[in-house]
Design a protein around this motif. Sequence first.
Motif, mmCIF file in Angstrom:
data_model
loop_
_atom_site.group_PDB
_atom_site.id
_atom_site.type_symbol
_atom_site.label_atom_id
_atom_site.label_comp_id
_atom_site.label_asym_id
_atom_site.label_seq_id
_atom_site.Cartn_x
_atom_site.Cartn_y
_atom_site.Cartn_z
ATOM 1 N N MET A 178 -13.965 3.908 -4.898
ATOM 2 C CA MET A 178 -13.628 3.061 -3.755
ATOM 3 C C MET A 178 -13.725 3.831 -2.448
ATOM 4 O O MET A 178 -14.130 3.282 -1.413
ATOM 5 N N ARG A 179 -13.365 5.106 -2.480
ATOM 6 C CA ARG A 179 -13.439 5.911 -1.256
ATOM 7 C C ARG A 179 -14.874 6.111 -0.791
ATOM 8 O O ARG A 179 -15.119 6.368 0.398
ATOM 9 N N THR A 190 -5.197 -2.774 -4.431
ATOM 10 C CA THR A 190 -4.343 -1.776 -3.802
ATOM 11 C C THR A 190 -3.893 -0.738 -4.821
ATOM 12 O O THR A 190 -3.838 0.460 -4.518
ATOM 13 N N ALA A 240 -10.533 4.913 -7.996
ATOM 14 C CA ALA A 240 -10.085 5.257 -6.644
ATOM 15 C C ALA A 240 -11.123 6.113 -5.927
ATOM 16 O O ALA A 240 -11.415 5.902 -4.742
ATOM 17 N N GLU A 283 0.811 -1.222 0.000
ATOM 18 C CA GLU A 283 0.000 0.000 0.000
ATOM 19 C C GLU A 283 0.845 1.273 0.000
ATOM 20 O O GLU A 283 0.697 2.121 -0.899
ATOM 21 N N LEU A 285 -5.574 0.097 -7.587
ATOM 22 C CA LEU A 285 -6.747 0.906 -7.917
ATOM 23 C C LEU A 285 -7.053 1.902 -6.802
ATOM 24 O O LEU A 285 -7.422 3.051 -7.056
ATOM 25 N N ARG A 286 -6.900 1.464 -5.573
ATOM 26 C CA ARG A 286 -7.143 2.362 -4.432
ATOM 27 C C ARG A 286 -6.222 3.569 -4.482
ATOM 28 O O ARG A 286 -6.590 4.676 -4.078
ATOM 29 N N ALA A 287 -4.995 3.358 -4.987
ATOM 30 C CA ALA A 287 -4.033 4.450 -5.116
ATOM 31 C C ALA A 287 -4.206 5.234 -6.412
ATOM 32 O O ALA A 287 -3.469 6.199 -6.650
ATOM 33 N N GLY A 288 -5.171 4.841 -7.256
ATOM 34 C CA GLY A 288 -5.391 5.515 -8.527
ATOM 35 C C GLY A 288 -4.359 5.189 -9.579
ATOM 36 O O GLY A 288 -4.146 5.975 -10.504
ATOM 37 N N ARG A 293 -8.003 6.565 -11.622
ATOM 38 C CA ARG A 293 -8.326 7.608 -10.647
ATOM 39 C C ARG A 293 -9.830 7.672 -10.392
ATOM 40 O O ARG A 293 -10.265 7.935 -9.263
#
Length: 381
Positions: A354-355, A288, A351, A268, A290-293, A348
């Motif tokens: 996901m948020r 992980t 991401a 991460e 995708l979560r970070a874009g 992005r």
Amino acid sequence: MRVVFTTWAWPTHLYALAPLAWACRAAGHDVVFASQPGLVGEIVRAGLPAVAVGTDVDTAGMVREYLRPGKTEGPPRAVAMLLAHAESMADDLTALVRDWRADVVVHDQTALAGPLAAAAAGVPAVRHLYGADLMSRVAPKLAGVFAPLAERVGAPGFDLCGDVTVDPVPASVQGPVTYRRLPVRYVPYSGATVLPVDLAETRERPRVCVSWGHTIAKVDAGRFPVGRIAAAAAELDVEVVVAISASQRALLGPLPDDTTVLVDQPLEPVLARCDLLVGHGGAASVLTALRAGLPSVLVPQLPDHAGHSARVAARGAGTVLGVEELPGIEEHIERLVAGDAVERRAAREVAAEMREQPAPSDVVASLAALIGGRAGAERVL
């Protein structure tokens, strides 16, 4: 609420379930995490109460069979592995769920002893995905294969997909579903770690992370291409970071002098300091990134990795290559590190999606409502 979490002994499956298990305990509910003996130590290190059920299965050996050409007698290799794990765990898990008076069983999508034990005890089964949904389409076809085991534990009419599905994959990546879905925000976890990572926040050139999970190196070291990919990427105007486990270090071979090698560091915070992931298509690394874009270049070698990779490509957040395309991987890396790459924009967007997913603590309340609804329906009957 008394919750049994369960998966078979593969650490990444535990890691996917751990955030919801933590949330249940933080909310004051009773939790036990049941798995084969080989995972008990890792469960304890995750800060969760552990119970050993069943016996260990040679998972790496069975996965190794996936990589061998040709057909084998009996059920497909993946089905044979799922059945072996379920047969190992089902009797002990059923006894645990009954004796501990569990209210609900939360199982990962491949731990099919979970819905069997829940059905035998008459409590809800909650399926928890760790990536792309690999099971719902094939579950009806598996019913006959699992029928003898269901009869053995007293679980007629069981549903391999459970009563509801907790899904950390955002809807735009997962695609249409036919089951009752509880979305949950993805929380990366990769085992006990120490921060910070040995990687500067700033960089003068695009930074590319090459990481290959754990499975391929375990089952066939000859199929571990990280060293080759890192050397190829180093020919470009990028900074190359290799994220590996200690057991993989010897597999890298010689690397360019300016390659950064991170050993046993969590993915991460590494990806938070990078611009592209080049990987194997494992669920955790894909989510992980995708979560970070971050967009991804993915080279899957196993069926489940292919499934996760396909969903990323379908969303437009990455590109998927075959192993035979590795000699040309540089052009794909060069295109995706560009700031105007359409895959970067799509990643992005994911991401941001996901948020917006509900936190694990919110899902705990949904589980309690599920149990209350089941109990109310039984009182009416």
